[in-house]
Design an enzyme around this catalytic site. Structure first.
Site, PDB file in Angstrom:
ATOM      1  N   LEU A  89       0.861  -1.178   0.000  1.00  0.00           N
ATOM      2  CA  LEU A  89       0.000   0.000   0.000  1.00  0.00           C
ATOM      3  C   LEU A  89       0.899   1.230   0.000  1.00  0.00           C
ATOM      4  O   LEU A  89       2.000   1.210   0.549  1.00  0.00           O
ATOM      5  CB  LEU A  89      -0.894   0.036   1.251  1.00  0.00           C
ATOM      6  CG  LEU A  89      -1.977  -1.031   1.388  1.00  0.00           C
ATOM      7  CD1 LEU A  89      -2.664  -0.885   2.734  1.00  0.00           C
ATOM      8  CD2 LEU A  89      -2.997  -0.938   0.262  1.00  0.00           C
ATOM      9  N   ASP A  90       0.404   2.318  -0.601  1.00  0.00           N
ATOM     10  CA  ASP A  90       1.132   3.578  -0.513  1.00  0.00           C
ATOM     11  C   ASP A  90       1.321   3.960   0.948  1.00  0.00           C
ATOM     12  O   ASP A  90       0.472   3.651   1.803  1.00  0.00           O
ATOM     13  CB  ASP A  90       0.355   4.699  -1.204  1.00  0.00           C
ATOM     14  CG  ASP A  90       0.268   4.522  -2.712  1.00  0.00           C
ATOM     15  OD1 ASP A  90       1.077   3.742  -3.261  1.00  0.00           O
ATOM     16  OD2 ASP A  90      -0.588   5.172  -3.326  1.00  0.00           O
ATOM     17  N   MET A  91       2.395   4.671   1.225  1.00  0.00           N
ATOM     18  CA  MET A  91       2.673   5.102   2.588  1.00  0.00           C
ATOM     19  C   MET A  91       1.496   5.874   3.192  1.00  0.00           C
ATOM     20  O   MET A  91       1.156   5.704   4.365  1.00  0.00           O
ATOM     21  CB  MET A  91       3.932   5.975   2.594  1.00  0.00           C
ATOM     22  CG  MET A  91       4.339   6.488   3.957  1.00  0.00           C
ATOM     23  SD  MET A  91       5.890   7.433   3.843  1.00  0.00           S
ATOM     24  CE  MET A  91       6.102   7.927   5.558  1.00  0.00           C
ATOM     25  N   ARG A 107      -5.799   7.022  -6.867  1.00  0.00           N
ATOM     26  CA  ARG A 107      -5.531   8.450  -6.703  1.00  0.00           C
ATOM     27  C   ARG A 107      -5.511   9.156  -8.064  1.00  0.00           C
ATOM     28  O   ARG A 107      -6.070  10.255  -8.216  1.00  0.00           O
ATOM     29  CB  ARG A 107      -4.207   8.642  -5.960  1.00  0.00           C
ATOM     30  CG  ARG A 107      -4.224   8.005  -4.581  1.00  0.00           C
ATOM     31  CD  ARG A 107      -2.841   7.802  -3.987  1.00  0.00           C
ATOM     32  NE  ARG A 107      -2.248   9.063  -3.553  1.00  0.00           N
ATOM     33  CZ  ARG A 107      -1.090   9.153  -2.916  1.00  0.00           C
ATOM     34  NH1 ARG A 107      -0.392   8.052  -2.658  1.00  0.00           N
ATOM     35  NH2 ARG A 107      -0.614  10.327  -2.551  1.00  0.00           N
TER      36      ARG A 107
END
Length: 233
Positions: A70-72, A179
């Site tokens: 997952l993205d930070m 996003r």
């Protein structure tokens, strides 16, 4: 197909809180962990980027192996395998689109749905490519982008606040896919430091994107399992 999620039955579960993540599920083959927003999924470059979910999980389960990321800035569920064979099996399941991921997000504005299906889902089908001069950003690129498909539907809308809560299902797994797709619709996720407008960034203290559900066939038992994580915003 029936689904179930077995609660954690593990003595180590009692000590999860000090490690800064939620242990959602543990058995001899796989783990499901809840990553908080702001924590890396895996180590990055530099001494200041070594704290991450994978290493926190490995402090409890040294055999834990990363399957996906997952993205930070994104919170929510991550799968980890406890053997190379299970890691390969889960990686192949992701590649074959046999693992369903469901996210929840709050976006800027009040989007309208175009041609939803009978279950209320609309689709975003826009190819994504790396924006090389501005890495790590991604862009919609009709000629060079990789095919990217997202399903989405509206949960609720806040007209006075000019915001909408969505459920999202990425069919493909491109970096920053949700996003970038929502930015392309003109409704970036609130708190997104990379893709939201200045107003959208200032509207939330974090990226309002959470990986709330995972559905898959257990790689060892063959049973359909469904894991959930409450959305924290």
């Amino acid at each position: 197909m029936p689904t179930h999620a077995t609660p954690v039955h593990d003595t180590l579960a009692q000590g999860v809180a000090p490690f800064g993540f939620d242990l959602v599920y543990a058995d001899a083959s796989l783990l499901v962990a809840g990553k908080p927003a702001g924590l890396l999924a895996v180590p990055g470059r530099g001494d200041d980027k070594q704290d991450c979910l994978s290493r926190r999980v490995q402090a409890l389960y040294p055999d834990a192996l990363v399957v996906h990321r997952l993205d930070m800035a994104t919170s929510g569920l991550m799968l980890l395998a406890r053997s190379r064979a299970v890691q390969r099996s889960l990686s192949q399941a992701f590649a074959d689109r046999q693992i369903q991921k469901t996210y929840e997000a709050v976006v800027q504005g009040l989007p309208g749905m175009t041609a939803p299906d009978e279950d209320g889902w609309a689709t975003i089908n826009l190819p994504i490519a790396v924006d090389w001069p501005r890495r790590p950003l991604r862009v919609i690129e009709p000629l060079l982008g990789k095919p990217s498909l997202t399903r989405w539907r509206i949960l609720s809308q806040d007209a006075p606040g000019n915001a909408t809560r969505l459920v999202l299902q990425p069919v493909t797994g491109r970096s920053h896919q949700l996003r970038v797709h929502l930015q392309a619709l003109g409704h970036p996720i609130l708190g997104d430091a990379l893709y939201a407008t200045a107003q959208g960034q200032a509207s939330a203290p974090r990226l309002l994107l959470h990986a709330r559900e995972l559905r898959l066939i257990h790689p060892v038992t063959g049973v359909a399992v469904h894991f959930k994580s409450p959305t924290p915003f």
